[in-house]
Design a protein around this motif. Sequence first.
Motif, PDB file in Angstrom:
ATOM      1  N   ALA B  30      50.730 -38.210 -34.144  1.00 37.14           N
ATOM      2  CA  ALA B  30      49.528 -37.411 -34.387  1.00 37.14           C
ATOM      3  C   ALA B  30      49.653 -36.055 -33.709  1.00 37.14           C
ATOM      4  O   ALA B  30      50.337 -35.927 -32.688  1.00 37.14           O
ATOM      5  N   ASP B  31      48.992 -35.055 -34.263  1.00 35.18           N
ATOM      6  CA  ASP B  31      48.816 -33.760 -33.599  1.00 35.18           C
ATOM      7  C   ASP B  31      50.131 -33.126 -33.135  1.00 35.18           C
ATOM      8  O   ASP B  31      50.349 -32.932 -31.952  1.00 35.18           O
ATOM      9  N   LEU B  32      50.992 -32.810 -34.099  1.00 36.87           N
ATOM     10  CA  LEU B  32      52.260 -32.149 -33.752  1.00 36.87           C
ATOM     11  C   LEU B  32      52.030 -30.690 -33.351  1.00 36.87           C
ATOM     12  O   LEU B  32      52.764 -30.143 -32.535  1.00 36.87           O
ATOM     13  N   HIS B  33      51.031 -30.061 -33.951  1.00 37.17           N
ATOM     14  CA  HIS B  33      50.707 -28.657 -33.633  1.00 37.17           C
ATOM     15  C   HIS B  33      51.925 -27.749 -33.671  1.00 37.17           C
ATOM     16  O   HIS B  33      52.128 -26.933 -32.764  1.00 37.17           O
ATOM     17  N   PHE B  34      52.737 -27.858 -34.711  1.00 39.36           N
ATOM     18  CA  PHE B  34      53.856 -26.933 -34.881  1.00 39.36           C
ATOM     19  C   PHE B  34      53.361 -25.488 -34.813  1.00 39.36           C
ATOM     20  O   PHE B  34      52.275 -25.172 -35.307  1.00 39.36           O
ATOM     21  N   GLU B  35      54.161 -24.621 -34.236  1.00 37.53           N
ATOM     22  CA  GLU B  35      53.899 -23.169 -34.170  1.00 37.53           C
ATOM     23  C   GLU B  35      52.628 -22.814 -33.395  1.00 37.53           C
ATOM     24  O   GLU B  35      51.961 -21.838 -33.680  1.00 37.53           O
ATOM     25  N   LYS B  36      52.352 -23.612 -32.405  1.00 38.27           N
ATOM     26  CA  LYS B  36      51.233 -23.270 -31.529  1.00 38.27           C
ATOM     27  C   LYS B  36      51.567 -22.030 -30.689  1.00 38.27           C
ATOM     28  O   LYS B  36      50.753 -21.141 -30.493  1.00 38.27           O
ATOM     29  N   ALA B  37      52.809 -21.974 -30.186  1.00 43.02           N
ATOM     30  CA  ALA B  37      53.192 -20.857 -29.324  1.00 43.02           C
ATOM     31  C   ALA B  37      53.067 -19.537 -30.072  1.00 43.02           C
ATOM     32  O   ALA B  37      52.535 -18.551 -29.549  1.00 43.02           O
ATOM     33  N   PRO B  48      56.665 -19.583 -24.874  1.00 41.08           N
ATOM     34  CA  PRO B  48      58.042 -19.779 -25.339  1.00 41.08           C
ATOM     35  C   PRO B  48      58.086 -20.231 -26.801  1.00 41.08           C
ATOM     36  O   PRO B  48      57.398 -21.186 -27.170  1.00 41.08           O
ATOM     37  N   PRO B  49      58.880 -19.549 -27.637  1.00 42.63           N
ATOM     38  CA  PRO B  49      58.863 -19.822 -29.081  1.00 42.63           C
ATOM     39  C   PRO B  49      59.700 -21.041 -29.442  1.00 42.63           C
ATOM     40  O   PRO B  49      60.369 -21.059 -30.463  1.00 42.63           O
ATOM     41  N   TYR B  50      59.684 -22.041 -28.593  1.00 47.69           N
ATOM     42  CA  TYR B  50      60.560 -23.187 -28.813  1.00 47.69           C
ATOM     43  C   TYR B  50      59.776 -24.469 -29.062  1.00 47.69           C
ATOM     44  O   TYR B  50      60.341 -25.550 -29.057  1.00 47.69           O
ATOM     45  N   ASP B  51      58.456 -24.355 -29.228  1.00 53.95           N
ATOM     46  CA  ASP B  51      57.681 -25.590 -29.303  1.00 53.95           C
ATOM     47  C   ASP B  51      57.978 -26.384 -30.573  1.00 53.95           C
ATOM     48  O   ASP B  51      58.088 -27.609 -30.549  1.00 53.95           O
ATOM     49  N   SER B  52      58.146 -25.692 -31.715  1.00 52.70           N
ATOM     50  CA  SER B  52      58.457 -26.426 -32.945  1.00 52.70           C
ATOM     51  C   SER B  52      59.812 -27.115 -32.821  1.00 52.70           C
ATOM     52  O   SER B  52      59.978 -28.269 -33.220  1.00 52.70           O
ATOM     53  N   MET B  53      60.769 -26.383 -32.257  1.00 55.04           N
ATOM     54  CA  MET B  53      62.105 -26.944 -32.021  1.00 55.04           C
ATOM     55  C   MET B  53      62.023 -28.198 -31.164  1.00 55.04           C
ATOM     56  O   MET B  53      62.656 -29.217 -31.466  1.00 55.04           O
ATOM     57  N   ASP B  76      46.640 -32.275 -38.028  1.00 55.01           N
ATOM     58  CA  ASP B  76      46.942 -31.175 -37.119  1.00 55.01           C
ATOM     59  C   ASP B  76      48.447 -31.082 -36.870  1.00 55.01           C
ATOM     60  O   ASP B  76      48.899 -30.905 -35.740  1.00 55.01           O
ATOM     61  N   SER B  77      49.193 -31.202 -37.943  1.00 51.60           N
ATOM     62  CA  SER B  77      50.647 -31.127 -37.817  1.00 51.60           C
ATOM     63  C   SER B  77      51.079 -29.694 -37.544  1.00 51.60           C
ATOM     64  O   SER B  77      52.042 -29.452 -36.831  1.00 51.60           O
ATOM     65  N   PHE B  78      50.340 -28.737 -38.125  1.00 56.92           N
ATOM     66  CA  PHE B  78      50.533 -27.332 -37.778  1.00 56.92           C
ATOM     67  C   PHE B  78      49.324 -26.859 -37.003  1.00 56.92           C
ATOM     68  O   PHE B  78      48.200 -27.327 -37.229  1.00 56.92           O
ATOM     69  N   HIS B  79      49.555 -25.918 -36.093  1.00 53.78           N
ATOM     70  CA  HIS B  79      48.448 -25.471 -35.249  1.00 53.78           C
ATOM     71  C   HIS B  79      47.389 -24.749 -36.071  1.00 53.78           C
ATOM     72  O   HIS B  79      46.215 -24.764 -35.730  1.00 53.78           O
ATOM     73  N   ASP B  80      47.818 -24.100 -37.156  1.00 54.48           N
ATOM     74  CA  ASP B  80      46.858 -23.458 -38.049  1.00 54.48           C
ATOM     75  C   ASP B  80      47.468 -23.436 -39.442  1.00 54.48           C
ATOM     76  O   ASP B  80      48.652 -23.685 -39.618  1.00 54.48           O
TER      77      ASP B  80
END
Lengths: 806, 220
Positions: B30-37, B48-53, B76-80
């Motif tokens: 649940a709640d991966l929030h890819f591209e939150k950074a 740090p631009p490494y959260d999706s990685m 909420d797999s993507f942050h937005d």
Amino acid sequence: MTALPPDIGRWFDGRGWAPRRHQLEMLEAARAGRHALLVAPTGAGKTLAGFLPTLADLVGDPPGGLHTLYISPLKALANDVRRNLLTPIEEMGLPIRVEARHGDTPHDRKVRQRQRPPHMLLTTPESLGLLISYPDSFELFSTLRTIVIDEVHAFALQKRGDLLNLAMARLQAIRPDLRRVALSATVADPEGYAKWLAPDADAASVEIVRGDPGAKAEIEILLPEGRVPWSGHSGRYAAPQVMEAIAKHRTTLVFCNTRSLAELIFQDLWKVNEDALPIGIHHGSLSVEARRKVESAMARGELRALVATASLDLGVDWGDVDCVVQMGAPKGSSRLLQRIGRSNHRLDEPSKAILVPGNRFEYLEARAALDAVEEGELDPDDFRDGSLDVLAQHLMACACAAPFEEGAMLAEVRSSAPYERLTGEAFTRELEYIESGGYALRAYDKFKRLTPELDEDGQTHWRVSHPKFVKQHRLNAGIIVDAPVLDVRFKNGRKLGTVEELFAASLSPGDTFFFSGMSLEVITIKDTDLLVRASSKEARIPTYMGARMPLSTNLADRVRGFLFDRTEWAAFPEDVEEWLSVQGQRSVLPRPGELLVETFPHQDRHFMVTYSFEGWNAHQSLGMLVTRRMESAGLKPIGFVANDYSFATYSLERVRDPAPLFSPDILTDEFVDWVQGSHLLKRAFREVAVIGGLVERQHPGKRKTGKQVTFSTDLIYDVLRRYEPDHLLMQAAWADARTKLTDVGRLANLLNRAADTMVHVDLDRVSPLAVPVLTLIGREHVAQGIVDDELLIEAESLAAIAMAAD
Amino acid sequence: MVPFSFSGHKFFALPQAALFWPARRALLVADLHFEKASWFARLGQMLPPYDSMATLADLEALVAATDARELWCLGDSFHDSDGIDRMPADACARLEALTEKLDWTWITGNHDAAFAGRCGGRVIDEAEVDGLVLRHEADTAETRPELSGHFHPKLRLTVRGKRVSRRCFVATERKLILPAFGALTGGLDAGHPEIVRAVGPDAEALVPVSDRMLRFPLAA
């Protein structure tokens, strides 16, 4: 001899005063256009000495514009000085405007100060850091003649000192003939401070003026019935005698080393305060209103005693104090001297101080401090390179004021003493960090905060990309990053002060704790409030996390000396002498250079006590590292405890050969691992991430609570550690972790000499010297770095027992 | 992996904040929030631009370790909803490789409601799988057993003066809330009234450690 201007001379005459030698020397240095550092004990009229040249300049018909900046480490001090300065200015009839500016100054006044500046502006390093971020700062400071830094010893070596030093470099660039002046308490290394103060770290450009030494302090060690207890570190047992001292003097300051101790001592004193003498309490966690109330009661001479912490270490001048009591060991001679200096601001009368050691080692430490003060030996000043996070904040402030040219800015930054060794490469990394995070993966080129532009000559100019980043910077600038706190409030909303979240989290409804001199009962925790009611029940102690001041190296050396040099013992109380001589018979009294390690069985466990005298911080770290090694060696360690003098591990198996546990490779092999995995680095990272502007600071009434800040920086740390462990902020966090949190320098010294100096004694029972540290077992908090899983399992089993059905 | 059962189904709770369903060889997160950074970077906070990685690497490792065949993302797999446009190309490629390899389902959440599933997998609002409802946010009116995310529950305790904080599951007999999986996802105290309200009385926070499940009753 330099003559005073007539108006000022008449003022001195009118009061029946003569200017002191060092005050005239400061005037002379000003006339010669030289920077100046005044080193003088408290009560020598330092502040007036700092301002005298400015007053002399402004006598008659002062030109408009800002003439002098006065920088104080405390808002309260700036207010206090303003009051003390206004009196002479009025009495001399000088047309000089003096204003204060700091976080509490109303916005419209701040705007007016920039438009129509006073002659003298009294402010703090943080407020100055904000001032230089405004485009009109160039005009504001174009008339500046002098910057005066008060109590420079209190913050020059910290991050606030870095920030101020960078700001001075900026001011000097705006106004090249700016004169720098610093006022300091007595310090061990005036040359070092002169270098810190000077542009380009050129100590020769600074005139060092020394005040006359005051009368020697009268210091005594308080020993009720001539006995010193085995354990404890607070001196609480002596409350009745301290109360007697309070009754005998006009006004007494009772200094405690921690806030929680201050609360406790206050309660103890109150219990024996049979004549109901007015006594108060003052520490950094109390609300501003509570502190102001106590401060003004003190100023009006209404209090007979004030129990205080380091929040009172700095200069606010309350005249009438005639006795200072130090509860527990003083930890360093400079600090002791400064505390003693709070009593009796007249130089010709001796200050009076009473030390109350908490245990036998602390007795030795108190003796050591007494000898050190007698011989004028001060704690070493540890000048270090400026922090990278502070530099980032400063550069952003400069960019907010106006675009800057890269090469010129590097030269300006290097003219600041803490940054004189900054490499061009490091500077470029700073700029890249501010620009878009400074990551190897250049993912944020679209979102840049700074934009580099090339001019016709091929020079790079940096400007802020969007006004919103300017606003963001001003909202978030600052050096002090508070631990997340909860407000302590009554149900009617009245705020009593704050406690750290960590402490609040350990409280349940119905629990009681001491705060603000009262016993309070917890009703509930609601959002960021800890709601309480006053209680008549016996209270627990608030445990603040605040950093603990470790024993200074010079006092540690003196204590080691006492152990071996029996000629000193005659002066010790009988039980201390007996303690040492039995130690000599049963075990060994180490020579000053030796590292004594004792092993012995006690209550089905095997103990190893190491007497390394490197201070609490270093011992905490070493205790963690050594128990980890014991674990790998199959010795089944159960735990360890540490104090300033020694640390003790206890295990199921016996340590036969301690030497391999102390080999220096522990610092390369295990230390890095441990620090990265522990909370130490996360804590350090949180601070540098806020100061460096990576994350926004918590604002009252704005979305983030301190809790969320802690949380997100921990996650950022984890990601960064995984993908870019050499990032600039990781470097900054490491630098802090090494110096402030683990004392790794002292650790390295100890380990490097361990192999050659270790004396291992295997005993059949506990030794006298081991008792003070062993009594800590069961009363100490768990050390940083223990595995979270173990704590969770422990918590579950406790919960299970508590919740079990009958 | 710690075995535990929920509504008659056998699961493994993974300390990495995921659930494995052996009967289906399915992973639930649940709640991966890819591209939150990068969302914060737009606002000037250059995280740090490494959260999706990091999140992807963790997912890949879990898939390999469990030999999963299905993967369900509980919203909420993507942050937005624009997050997918900011995702670096190599991260997109890794994500596509995963969605191709597995039977992959995106359940949408409040952060990524307009999410179009451009990296493969199918996009749905909610699902019922073998009698269990999977959705983003727990529905108090739901009577069937339900698995959801949304709240990012975290257990926070002070033990012997030290604060311990850990992502956790929150469970009652018929409701199970998963912890957030994303590398930069924060947390809400497991005992927070909103969580307790969402799952009802007699809730427990569950923390898998190496060989067992720790259970902490949450006050209603």
